[in-house]
Write a protein that holds these residues in place. Structure first.
Motif, PDB file in Angstrom:
ATOM      1  N   SER A 168       0.593  -1.217   0.181  1.00  0.00           N
ATOM      2  CA  SER A 168       0.052  -0.018  -0.068  1.00  0.00           C
ATOM      3  C   SER A 168       0.751   1.273  -0.009  1.00  0.00           C
ATOM      4  O   SER A 168       0.247   2.351  -0.051  1.00  0.00           O
ATOM      5  CB  SER A 168      -0.916  -0.017   1.116  1.00  0.00           C
ATOM      6  OG  SER A 168      -0.172   0.146   2.363  1.00  0.00           O
ATOM      7  N   GLY A 169       2.182   1.113   0.089  1.00  0.00           N
ATOM      8  CA  GLY A 169       2.924   2.247   0.088  1.00  0.00           C
ATOM      9  C   GLY A 169       3.016   3.116   1.513  1.00  0.00           C
ATOM     10  O   GLY A 169       3.833   3.886   1.727  1.00  0.00           O
ATOM     11  N   LEU A 170       2.580   2.439   2.318  1.00  0.00           N
ATOM     12  CA  LEU A 170       2.881   3.252   3.819  1.00  0.00           C
ATOM     13  C   LEU A 170       3.883   2.444   4.612  1.00  0.00           C
ATOM     14  O   LEU A 170       3.964   1.298   4.672  1.00  0.00           O
ATOM     15  CB  LEU A 170       1.406   3.014   4.522  1.00  0.00           C
ATOM     16  CG  LEU A 170       0.176   3.501   3.611  1.00  0.00           C
ATOM     17  CD1 LEU A 170      -0.974   3.324   4.576  1.00  0.00           C
ATOM     18  CD2 LEU A 170       0.346   4.925   3.426  1.00  0.00           C
ATOM     19  N   GLN A 171       4.458   3.385   5.497  1.00  0.00           N
ATOM     20  CA  GLN A 171       5.530   2.853   6.207  1.00  0.00           C
ATOM     21  C   GLN A 171       5.614   3.293   7.748  1.00  0.00           C
ATOM     22  O   GLN A 171       5.040   4.428   8.067  1.00  0.00           O
ATOM     23  CB  GLN A 171       6.800   3.407   5.644  1.00  0.00           C
ATOM     24  CG  GLN A 171       7.047   2.929   4.335  1.00  0.00           C
ATOM     25  CD  GLN A 171       8.226   3.410   3.763  1.00  0.00           C
ATOM     26  OE1 GLN A 171       9.059   4.148   4.290  1.00  0.00           O
ATOM     27  NE2 GLN A 171       8.628   2.999   2.526  1.00  0.00           N
ATOM     28  N   ALA A 172       6.084   2.431   8.583  1.00  0.00           N
ATOM     29  CA  ALA A 172       5.899   2.768  10.016  1.00  0.00           C
ATOM     30  C   ALA A 172       6.807   3.959  10.312  1.00  0.00           C
ATOM     31  O   ALA A 172       6.488   4.677  11.226  1.00  0.00           O
ATOM     32  CB  ALA A 172       6.444   1.509  10.784  1.00  0.00           C
ATOM     33  N   GLU A 173       8.004   4.273   9.479  1.00  0.00           N
ATOM     34  CA  GLU A 173       8.733   5.486   9.797  1.00  0.00           C
ATOM     35  C   GLU A 173       8.140   6.724   9.841  1.00  0.00           C
ATOM     36  O   GLU A 173       8.392   7.647  10.251  1.00  0.00           O
ATOM     37  CB  GLU A 173      10.058   5.379   8.946  1.00  0.00           C
ATOM     38  CG  GLU A 173       9.663   5.686   7.375  1.00  0.00           C
ATOM     39  CD  GLU A 173      10.892   5.709   6.586  1.00  0.00           C
ATOM     40  OE1 GLU A 173      11.503   6.519   6.225  1.00  0.00           O
ATOM     41  OE2 GLU A 173      11.271   4.235   6.093  1.00  0.00           O
ATOM     42  N   TYR A 174       6.845   6.896   9.075  1.00  0.00           N
ATOM     43  CA  TYR A 174       6.068   8.057   8.713  1.00  0.00           C
ATOM     44  C   TYR A 174       5.111   8.046   9.942  1.00  0.00           C
ATOM     45  O   TYR A 174       4.387   9.227   9.874  1.00  0.00           O
ATOM     46  CB  TYR A 174       5.441   8.235   7.591  1.00  0.00           C
ATOM     47  CG  TYR A 174       6.521   8.548   6.252  1.00  0.00           C
ATOM     48  CD1 TYR A 174       6.682   9.545   6.100  1.00  0.00           C
ATOM     49  CD2 TYR A 174       7.162   7.529   5.448  1.00  0.00           C
ATOM     50  CE1 TYR A 174       7.557  10.133   4.977  1.00  0.00           C
ATOM     51  CE2 TYR A 174       7.825   7.746   4.550  1.00  0.00           C
ATOM     52  CZ  TYR A 174       8.147   9.100   4.483  1.00  0.00           C
ATOM     53  OH  TYR A 174       9.104   9.658   3.310  1.00  0.00           O
ATOM     54  N   ALA A 175       4.865   7.001  10.913  1.00  0.00           N
ATOM     55  CA  ALA A 175       3.808   7.080  11.809  1.00  0.00           C
ATOM     56  C   ALA A 175       3.789   8.593  12.476  1.00  0.00           C
ATOM     57  O   ALA A 175       4.986   9.092  12.926  1.00  0.00           O
ATOM     58  CB  ALA A 175       4.137   6.070  12.942  1.00  0.00           C
ATOM     59  N   LEU A 176       2.791   8.992  12.673  1.00  0.00           N
ATOM     60  CA  LEU A 176       2.661  10.384  13.544  1.00  0.00           C
ATOM     61  C   LEU A 176       2.919  10.209  14.875  1.00  0.00           C
ATOM     62  O   LEU A 176       3.734  11.423  15.513  1.00  0.00           O
ATOM     63  CB  LEU A 176       1.244  10.860  13.349  1.00  0.00           C
ATOM     64  CG  LEU A 176       0.861  12.539  13.659  1.00  0.00           C
ATOM     65  CD1 LEU A 176       1.745  13.318  12.602  1.00  0.00           C
ATOM     66  CD2 LEU A 176      -0.782  12.591  13.381  1.00  0.00           C
ATOM     67  N   ASP A 177       2.667   9.191  15.432  1.00  0.00           N
ATOM     68  CA  ASP A 177       3.089   8.965  16.793  1.00  0.00           C
ATOM     69  C   ASP A 177       4.865   9.061  16.809  1.00  0.00           C
ATOM     70  O   ASP A 177       5.060   9.669  18.156  1.00  0.00           O
ATOM     71  CB  ASP A 177       2.756   7.596  17.211  1.00  0.00           C
ATOM     72  CG  ASP A 177       1.169   7.183  17.163  1.00  0.00           C
ATOM     73  OD1 ASP A 177       0.636   7.241  18.061  1.00  0.00           O
ATOM     74  OD2 ASP A 177       0.942   7.214  15.716  1.00  0.00           O
ATOM     75  N   ASN A 178       5.432   8.613  16.026  1.00  0.00           N
ATOM     76  CA  ASN A 178       6.877   8.767  16.084  1.00  0.00           C
ATOM     77  C   ASN A 178       7.217  10.100  16.061  1.00  0.00           C
ATOM     78  O   ASN A 178       8.246  10.534  16.877  1.00  0.00           O
ATOM     79  CB  ASN A 178       7.412   8.086  14.888  1.00  0.00           C
ATOM     80  CG  ASN A 178       7.285   6.513  14.933  1.00  0.00           C
ATOM     81  OD1 ASN A 178       7.158   5.912  15.989  1.00  0.00           O
ATOM     82  ND2 ASN A 178       7.823   5.852  13.764  1.00  0.00           N
ATOM     83  N   GLN A 179       6.620  11.053  15.407  1.00  0.00           N
ATOM     84  CA  GLN A 179       7.191  12.463  15.195  1.00  0.00           C
ATOM     85  C   GLN A 179       6.933  13.190  16.717  1.00  0.00           C
ATOM     86  O   GLN A 179       7.578  13.764  17.059  1.00  0.00           O
ATOM     87  CB  GLN A 179       6.181  13.244  14.236  1.00  0.00           C
ATOM     88  CG  GLN A 179       6.246  12.580  12.752  1.00  0.00           C
ATOM     89  CD  GLN A 179       7.682  12.579  12.248  1.00  0.00           C
ATOM     90  OE1 GLN A 179       8.402  13.351  12.367  1.00  0.00           O
ATOM     91  NE2 GLN A 179       8.185  11.153  11.848  1.00  0.00           N
ATOM     92  N   PHE A 180       5.610  12.730  17.275  1.00  0.00           N
ATOM     93  CA  PHE A 180       5.561  13.465  18.476  1.00  0.00           C
ATOM     94  C   PHE A 180       6.383  12.878  19.856  1.00  0.00           C
ATOM     95  O   PHE A 180       6.736  13.500  20.714  1.00  0.00           O
ATOM     96  CB  PHE A 180       4.034  13.221  18.997  1.00  0.00           C
ATOM     97  CG  PHE A 180       2.952  14.271  18.340  1.00  0.00           C
ATOM     98  CD1 PHE A 180       3.217  15.562  18.218  1.00  0.00           C
ATOM     99  CD2 PHE A 180       1.914  13.590  17.532  1.00  0.00           C
ATOM    100  CE1 PHE A 180       2.288  16.464  17.941  1.00  0.00           C
ATOM    101  CE2 PHE A 180       1.369  14.499  16.656  1.00  0.00           C
ATOM    102  CZ  PHE A 180       1.292  15.822  16.801  1.00  0.00           C
ATOM    103  N   ILE A 181       6.474  11.547  19.578  1.00  0.00           N
ATOM    104  CA  ILE A 181       7.579  10.956  20.595  1.00  0.00           C
ATOM    105  C   ILE A 181       8.993  11.514  20.473  1.00  0.00           C
ATOM    106  O   ILE A 181       9.468  11.914  21.268  1.00  0.00           O
ATOM    107  CB  ILE A 181       7.689   9.192  20.532  1.00  0.00           C
ATOM    108  CG1 ILE A 181       6.239   8.952  20.824  1.00  0.00           C
ATOM    109  CG2 ILE A 181       8.736   8.787  20.918  1.00  0.00           C
ATOM    110  CD1 ILE A 181       6.125   7.541  20.375  1.00  0.00           C
ATOM    111  N   THR A 182       9.586  11.719  19.186  1.00  0.00           N
ATOM    112  CA  THR A 182      10.751  12.425  18.836  1.00  0.00           C
ATOM    113  C   THR A 182      10.908  13.801  19.540  1.00  0.00           C
ATOM    114  O   THR A 182      11.763  14.230  19.934  1.00  0.00           O
ATOM    115  CB  THR A 182      10.863  12.211  17.235  1.00  0.00           C
ATOM    116  OG1 THR A 182      11.199  11.096  16.971  1.00  0.00           O
ATOM    117  CG2 THR A 182      12.364  12.895  17.060  1.00  0.00           C
ATOM    118  N   LEU A 183       9.688  14.750  19.172  1.00  0.00           N
ATOM    119  CA  LEU A 183       9.484  15.923  19.621  1.00  0.00           C
ATOM    120  C   LEU A 183       9.590  16.056  21.188  1.00  0.00           C
ATOM    121  O   LEU A 183      10.428  16.737  21.773  1.00  0.00           O
ATOM    122  CB  LEU A 183       8.438  16.458  19.254  1.00  0.00           C
ATOM    123  CG  LEU A 183       8.125  17.180  17.668  1.00  0.00           C
ATOM    124  CD1 LEU A 183       6.821  17.486  17.602  1.00  0.00           C
ATOM    125  CD2 LEU A 183       9.078  18.087  17.468  1.00  0.00           C
TER     126      LEU A 183
END
Length: 320
Positions: A168-183
Motif C-alpha cells: 500500500s506504500g505506507l511505512q511505520a517510519e512516517y507514523a505520526l506517533d513517532n514524530q510526537f515521541i521524537t519531539l
C-alpha cells in the motif's frame, strides 16, 4: 499497542504496537449538566478539544490528536496550530509514558524469553501449511524462521507487521506517533502514558497458542493475497487524510464486527484493544481535566471514533 490501523478481520495484527516493535486510573463522579465538559472537533485533522473545569473551578483543557501508526509524506507537515498546542501544553500524554519507552526493550526481551519457555518445545512451523512456511522463509530466510518458530506464534505475527503495508506504500517510519515521541525526547519533555507498558505488551501476546496460530495464519494470508487488505488500508488512510471521522468510524466498525471463523477470539481481542482501554482512557482524561491546566494527548485515531470510543465512555461517565 494499535491506532487507526488496529482493526482486525482480514488484517489480523495488533497494530497499536506496530511502532513499538519496529522499532492504560482514577474514578470519575457523574456530573450535573451544568458541570459537564464540552467536546469540539476542530478544523485540524483528527484533532479534538475538551473544555471543562478543574477541581477548583478553573478552566481546564484537553487537546487530543488522533494519530496513525503508519503513513507517508502526505501526513506532513503537522499543523502549526497543533504544534502550538503541543508546545504550550502543561502536560504531554502518549499511549506509553517516557518511562515506559525507556523500559520497552528490556521488558520486550523478558516477554520473548517467557514466550520461548511457554512454547515448551513446540514449533510454530509444525502448525502451518507448507505454503505458509514457504512464505515465511521467503520473507525472513530459513535460519531466522527456524529460530523464531521456537517462540510462541505472536512473535512471528509481530515480526510480519510491516509486510502488511508495503504493497500500500505506507511505512511505520512516517507514523505520526513517532514524530510526537521524537519531539518529546528532543525537547526533553516527559510524557505521561494512557497505558501501562504491560497493557500493550499483553495485547501483543494476546490469546492462547492455538489462537495465536490462527492470527498468524490470517496475517500470512493477508500478505499472500494483499488485494483486499490493501484496499481496506488505503480506504482507512484516505479517510484519515481527509479528516473524515464518519467514514473512518464506519470502516472500523465494519471490520471489527464481520463474521469469520475465529469471530469469538477476535471479539475478545478487539475488546482488549478498544473497549477496555477506551474506558480506562476516559477515566484518565477525567483526571487530567480535574487536575487543570492544558493537556495534549496523542493516540491512535480508532480510539476516538465510533460508538465505543473514548468520547462515548466520557459521556457514559457523565464527563461530557
Amino acid at each position: 499497542l494499535m491506532g487507526v490501523f488496529m482493526t482486525k478481520s482480514k488484517i489480523a495484527v495488533p497494530f497499536i504496537i506496530l511502532i513499538t516493535v519496529f522499532l492504560f486510573a482514577c474514578a470519575s463522579n457523574t456530573k450535573s449538566n451544568a458541570q459537564k465538559a464540552t467536546l469540539t472537533k476542530t478544523s485540524e485533522r483528527m484533532f479534538w478539544q475538551i473544555d471543562g473545569l478543574d477541581a477548583n473551578g478553573n478552566p481546564s483543557t484537553v487537546y487530543i490528536q488522533g494519530t496513525i501508526h503508519v503513513g507517508d509524506e502526505n501526513l506532513y507537515p503537522i499543523s502549526d496550530k497543533v504544534l502550538d498546542k503541543w508546545e504550550n501544553a502543561d502536560r504531554i500524554v502518549g499511549e506509553i509514558s517516557s518511562e515506559g519507552w525507556e523500559q520497552f526493550t528490556l521488558e520486550f526481551q523478558k516477554r520473548m524469553l517467557e514466550s520461548y519457555s511457554s512454547a515448551n518445545g513446540k514449533l510454530v512451523t509444525d502448525y502451518l501449511e507448507n505454503s505458509e512456511n514457504e512464505l515465511l522463509i521467503e520473507i525472513f530466510g530459513l535460519e531466522a524462521v527456524e529460530q523464531l518458530a521456537a517462540f510462541e506464534p505472536w512473535v512471528l505475527t509481530n515480526s510480519l507487521s510491516a509486510g502488511l503495508y508495503e504493497e500500500s506504500g505506507l511505512q511505520a517510519e512516517y507514523a505520526l506517533d513517532n514524530q510526537f515521541i521524537t519531539l518529546a525526547f528532543q525537547s526533553e519533555r516527559t510524557m505521561e502514558g494512557l497505558d501501562d507498558l504491560s497493557v500493550q505488551l499483553d495485547i501483543l501476546e494476546f490469546g492462547t497458542y492455538d489462537e495465536q496460530i490462527a492470527m498468524l495464519k490470517d496475517t500470512l494470508k493477508s500478505i499472500a493475497e494483499p488485494e483486499e487488505s490493501n484496499e481496506y488500508i488505503k480506504a482507512l488512510y484516505t479517510a484519515y487524510l481527509e479528516d473524515d471521522v464518519e467514514t473512518l468510524s464506519s470502516l472500523i466498525k465494519a471490520e471489527t464486527t464481520e463474521e469469520e471463523e475465529n469471530a469469538e477470539f477476535y471479539k475478545d481481542f478487539n475488546k482488549a484493544v478498544y473497549d477496555d482501554r477506551n474506558a480506562s482512557w476516559a477515566k484518565e482524561i477525567a483526571s487530567y481535566l480535574e487536575q487543570g491546566g492544558t493537556t495534549f494527548i496523542f493516540a491512535g485515531s480508532a480510539h476516538w471514533c465510533g460508538e465505543n470510543s473514548v468520547f462515548a465512555y466520557l459521556k457514559k461517565d457523565g464527563i461530557l
